[in-house]
Write a protein that holds these residues in place. Structure first.
Motif, PDB file in Angstrom:
ATOM      1  N   PHE A  89      -8.936  14.943 -27.444  1.00  0.00           N
ATOM      2  CA  PHE A  89     -10.184  14.625 -26.747  1.00  0.00           C
ATOM      3  C   PHE A  89     -11.328  14.391 -27.734  1.00  0.00           C
ATOM      4  O   PHE A  89     -12.306  13.717 -27.411  1.00  0.00           O
ATOM      5  N   ARG A 125      -7.365   7.113 -22.776  1.00  0.00           N
ATOM      6  CA  ARG A 125      -7.749   8.221 -21.912  1.00  0.00           C
ATOM      7  C   ARG A 125      -6.616   8.612 -20.978  1.00  0.00           C
ATOM      8  O   ARG A 125      -6.334   9.792 -20.774  1.00  0.00           O
ATOM      9  N   ARG A 146      -3.927  10.423 -22.933  1.00  0.00           N
ATOM     10  CA  ARG A 146      -4.294  11.801 -23.239  1.00  0.00           C
ATOM     11  C   ARG A 146      -4.082  12.707 -22.037  1.00  0.00           C
ATOM     12  O   ARG A 146      -3.613  13.841 -22.173  1.00  0.00           O
ATOM     13  N   CYS A 187     -11.508  22.305 -25.379  1.00  0.00           N
ATOM     14  CA  CYS A 187     -11.136  20.889 -25.479  1.00  0.00           C
ATOM     15  C   CYS A 187     -11.285  20.180 -24.139  1.00  0.00           C
ATOM     16  O   CYS A 187     -11.731  19.024 -24.080  1.00  0.00           O
ATOM     17  N   GLY A 231     -13.572  17.077 -23.147  1.00  0.00           N
ATOM     18  CA  GLY A 231     -12.924  15.908 -22.572  1.00  0.00           C
ATOM     19  C   GLY A 231     -13.572  15.457 -21.279  1.00  0.00           C
ATOM     20  O   GLY A 231     -13.712  14.250 -21.029  1.00  0.00           O
TER      21      GLY A 231
END
Length: 306
Positions: free
Chosen positions: A103, A191, A194, A245, A249
């Protein structure tokens, strides 16, 4: 009072004296007498265990594919499982640390690429080995291929299959979109990638069973207490790392203003951004204070859930 059978001409010599053997010692009792046991005790029935030869003969009568599978059955405490399990813990710890850090825009290095390939191969092979690994059912060791297969199918098979297949699909997807570098859609693809990679963190659910198994091997009560304390501390550290994180994010995926833009942290280093997020995560436990506040709807919802 069981009869003692000796030769009639046996003599016992003790401290220079010679003694004749008593007649009752040399008498052979009835066969039925030898089967008598004291009142309240039951004689353990004898059983014939299969020998190695008979076991091999039984395997040789099976189909060839089944013979190979039977020879692959692993004891859960075998030498192979002793080093295979800790290797998985190391790879899982690597995923827990590196996947959430993506992130922050963590770039993939050659070392990370190699470790990622090792992790993919490991978890793919681990699925195969799980079919042939014994387990304990109510304290009884089970090394039957059919039962080990059904035990894995009813347990972690669906989750492992989902995570492993998703990992390989994401690898192909990244290679397919690698030639689109610089285009606006690349950021959206990254994105999505992730978010899907976060599914691999679900393997943390397996850690609980593994740590409890290790704790059962500790015989000292004081050592078991220290082990429990260390496990709780490590779990809190992992939880705060993941929350920090995720908090960053949620803000980085927001197209409107976020706590990053409000506090003008977008130009700061990754280390400063991470420590700021970690400070916020620790403060949610009631330890210390932080000036970071949620300024958007997604951030507010995430704060409530935390």
């Amino acid at each position: 009072d069981l009869p003692c059978v000796l030769r009639e001409d046996t003599l016992q010599t003790l401290e220079g004296g010679t003694y004749n053997v008593r007649k009752c010692w040399t008498e052979k009792g009835d066969d039925s007498l030898g089967e008598q046991t004291p009142t309240g005790l039951n004689r353990r029935t004898s059983c014939t265990l299969p020998t190695v030869t008979s076991f091999k003969d039984d395997i040789n009568q099976r189909p060839e594919w089944l013979q190979y599978c039977l020879t692959m059955l692993q004891h859960p405490a075998s030498r192979f499982r002793v080093w295979w399990g800790p290797l998985g813990m190391i790879l899982l710890a690597y995923d827990v640390i590196t996947i959430p850090l993506r992130f922050f825009g963590l770039e993939e290095s050659l070392t990370m690429t190699v470790i990622s390939w090792i992790a993919r191969l490991y978890w793919s092979l681990d699925m195969m080995f799980s079919f042939t690994t014994g387990f304990y059912d109510a304290g009884v060791l089970v090394l039957d291929l059919r039962r080990t297969t059904m035990n894995y199918l009813k347990g972690w098979f669906v989750f492992d299959l989902l995570v492993v297949c998703l990992d390989w699909v994401l690898l192909i997807w990244e290679d397919f979109n690698s030639d689109t570098e610089g285009l606006p859609r690349l950021s959206k693809t990254m994105r999505i990638t992730r978010l899907f990679r976060l599914v691999r963190l679900g393997r943390l659910l397996k850690v609980g069973a593994i740590t409890e198994t290790l704790q059962e091997q500790i015989s000292s009560e004081s050592a078991s207490i220290h082990y429990s304390i260390v496990r709780i501390i490590l779990w809190l550290m992992v939880m705060n790392h993941v929350l920090a994180c995720f908090w960053f994010g949620v803000a980085s995926m927001s197209e409107d203003r976020s706590w990053i833009t409000v506090n003008q942290l977008q130009s700061e280093s990754v280390a400063y951004q991470y420590t700021t997020s970690l400070h916020w995560a620790v403060a949610q436990l009631g330890v210390g204070q932080t000036e970071i506040e949620a300024v958007s709807l997604p951030e507010r919802i995430f704060s409530i859930l935390v």
